[in-house]
Design a protein around this motif. Structure first.
Motif, PDB file in Angstrom:
ATOM      1  N   ASP A  25       0.863  -1.180   0.000  1.00 35.63           N
ATOM      2  CA  ASP A  25       0.000   0.000   0.000  1.00 35.63           C
ATOM      3  C   ASP A  25       0.902   1.232   0.000  1.00 35.63           C
ATOM      4  N   VAL A  26       1.005   1.884  -1.158  1.00 40.12           N
ATOM      5  CA  VAL A  26       1.860   3.057  -1.312  1.00 40.12           C
ATOM      6  C   VAL A  26       1.100   4.283  -0.812  1.00 40.12           C
ATOM      7  N   SER A  73       3.896   1.646   2.799  1.00 41.70           N
ATOM      8  CA  SER A  73       4.994   2.580   2.546  1.00 41.70           C
ATOM      9  C   SER A  73       4.433   3.992   2.527  1.00 41.70           C
ATOM     10  N   ASP A  74       5.201   4.901   3.120  1.00 43.24           N
ATOM     11  CA  ASP A  74       4.781   6.296   3.152  1.00 43.24           C
ATOM     12  C   ASP A  74       5.990   7.139   3.547  1.00 43.24           C
ATOM     13  N   LEU A  75       5.803   8.437   3.623  1.00 40.01           N
ATOM     14  CA  LEU A  75       6.905   9.363   3.869  1.00 40.01           C
ATOM     15  C   LEU A  75       7.102   9.744   5.333  1.00 40.01           C
ATOM     16  N   PHE A  76       6.293   9.216   6.230  1.00 38.54           N
ATOM     17  CA  PHE A  76       6.333   9.611   7.636  1.00 38.54           C
ATOM     18  C   PHE A  76       7.346   8.790   8.423  1.00 38.54           C
ATOM     19  N   ASP A  77       7.864   9.391   9.488  1.00 36.75           N
ATOM     20  CA  ASP A  77       8.760   8.687  10.404  1.00 36.75           C
ATOM     21  C   ASP A  77       7.898   7.909  11.391  1.00 36.75           C
ATOM     22  N   VAL A  78       7.706   6.637  11.110  1.00 32.01           N
ATOM     23  CA  VAL A  78       6.852   5.787  11.935  1.00 32.01           C
ATOM     24  C   VAL A  78       7.591   4.482  12.193  1.00 32.01           C
ATOM     25  N   ASN A  97       5.540  -2.308  12.698  1.00 31.32           N
ATOM     26  CA  ASN A  97       5.813  -3.549  11.986  1.00 31.32           C
ATOM     27  C   ASN A  97       5.160  -3.509  10.599  1.00 31.32           C
ATOM     28  N   GLY A  98       5.921  -3.834   9.579  1.00 33.49           N
ATOM     29  CA  GLY A  98       5.383  -3.853   8.228  1.00 33.49           C
ATOM     30  C   GLY A  98       5.268  -2.498   7.583  1.00 33.49           C
ATOM     31  N   TYR A  99       5.970  -1.506   8.124  1.00 32.03           N
ATOM     32  CA  TYR A  99       5.948  -0.150   7.574  1.00 32.03           C
ATOM     33  C   TYR A  99       7.349   0.203   7.113  1.00 32.03           C
ATOM     34  N   ILE A 100       7.436   0.832   5.946  1.00 32.02           N
ATOM     35  CA  ILE A 100       8.724   1.299   5.460  1.00 32.02           C
ATOM     36  C   ILE A 100       8.585   2.739   4.984  1.00 32.02           C
ATOM     37  N   LYS A 101       9.496   3.577   5.441  1.00 35.53           N
ATOM     38  CA  LYS A 101       9.502   4.967   4.996  1.00 35.53           C
ATOM     39  C   LYS A 101      10.199   5.010   3.647  1.00 35.53           C
ATOM     40  N   SER A 128      -2.979   2.001  -3.793  1.00 37.17           N
ATOM     41  CA  SER A 128      -2.706   3.333  -3.286  1.00 37.17           C
ATOM     42  C   SER A 128      -4.037   4.068  -3.184  1.00 37.17           C
ATOM     43  N   PHE A 129      -4.341   4.534  -2.003  1.00 41.76           N
ATOM     44  CA  PHE A 129      -5.599   5.225  -1.749  1.00 41.76           C
ATOM     45  C   PHE A 129      -5.309   6.669  -1.339  1.00 41.76           C
ATOM     46  N   ASP A 130      -5.996   7.608  -1.953  1.00 41.01           N
ATOM     47  CA  ASP A 130      -5.922   9.015  -1.541  1.00 41.01           C
ATOM     48  C   ASP A 130      -4.489   9.550  -1.522  1.00 41.01           C
ATOM     49  N   THR A 131      -3.691   9.144  -2.484  1.00 38.56           N
ATOM     50  CA  THR A 131      -2.285   9.539  -2.519  1.00 38.56           C
ATOM     51  C   THR A 131      -1.945  10.355  -3.761  1.00 38.56           C
TER      52      THR A 131
END
Length: 121
Positions: A53-54, A73-78, A81-85, A103-106
Motif C-alpha cells: 500500500d503506497v 509505505s509512506d513518507l512519515f517517520d513511523v 511492523n510492516g511499515y517502510i519509509k 494506493s488510496f488518496d495519494t
C-alpha cells in the motif's frame, strides 16, 4: 480479462470489530471494500497475497485485507511492523515483489510533474 465483482457488504461486516471501520467516511470505506472484493475474486481458496500500500500510513488496508501480508509505505517517520519509509516514486523493492500494489488518496498529493514517475514505479 474482465472480472465481475459484487460488493458484498455483509462479508465486509465480518472484519475485525477491534477497529470501527464503519466510522470511516463512506468514500474511504467503499474504495477499500471494492479493492478487497476484487482481490478476493482473484483468490484461489485460502491463498494469501502480498500487498504493498503506497502512501498508506494510517490507512485501513491491513484491516480490509486481513487474510494477506500487507506492507505499508509512506513518507512519515513511523516505527511500526510492516511499515517502510520510502518515496512512492522510487520504491526499494524488486519488480514483481508483490501480488498487488494499491494506493488510496495519494495521487493528488504527488506533484503533477512527478505523477508519471509515480505511476511507472
Amino acid at each position: 480479462t474482465t472480472y465481475m465483482v459484487k460488493l458484498n457488504f455483509l462479508e465486509i461486516g465480518k472484519l475485525s470489530m477491534q477497529e470501527d471501520i464503519y466510522a470511516l467516511p463512506i468514500d474511504q470505506y467503499t474504495r477499500q471494500a471494492w479493492v478487497r472484493n476484487v482481490i478476493n475474486a482473484l483468490r484461489s481458496g485460502h491463498e494469501t497475497f502480498t500487498i504493498l500500500d503506497v502512501g498508506g500510513h494510517k490507512g485501513k488496508t491491513r484491516l480490509f485485507q486481513n487474510k494477506d501480508s500487507v506492507i505499508i509505505s509512506d513518507l512519515f517517520d513511523v516505527e511500526e511492523n510492516g511499515y517502510i519509509k520510502t518515496n512512492g516514486k522510487n520504491l526499494p523493492f524488486a519488480d514483481n515483489s508483490f501480488d498487488f500494489v494499491v494506493s488510496f488518496d495519494t495521487y493528488e498529493h504527488v506533484p503533477r510533474a512527478q505523477r508519471d514517475m509515480f505511476l511507472k514505479e
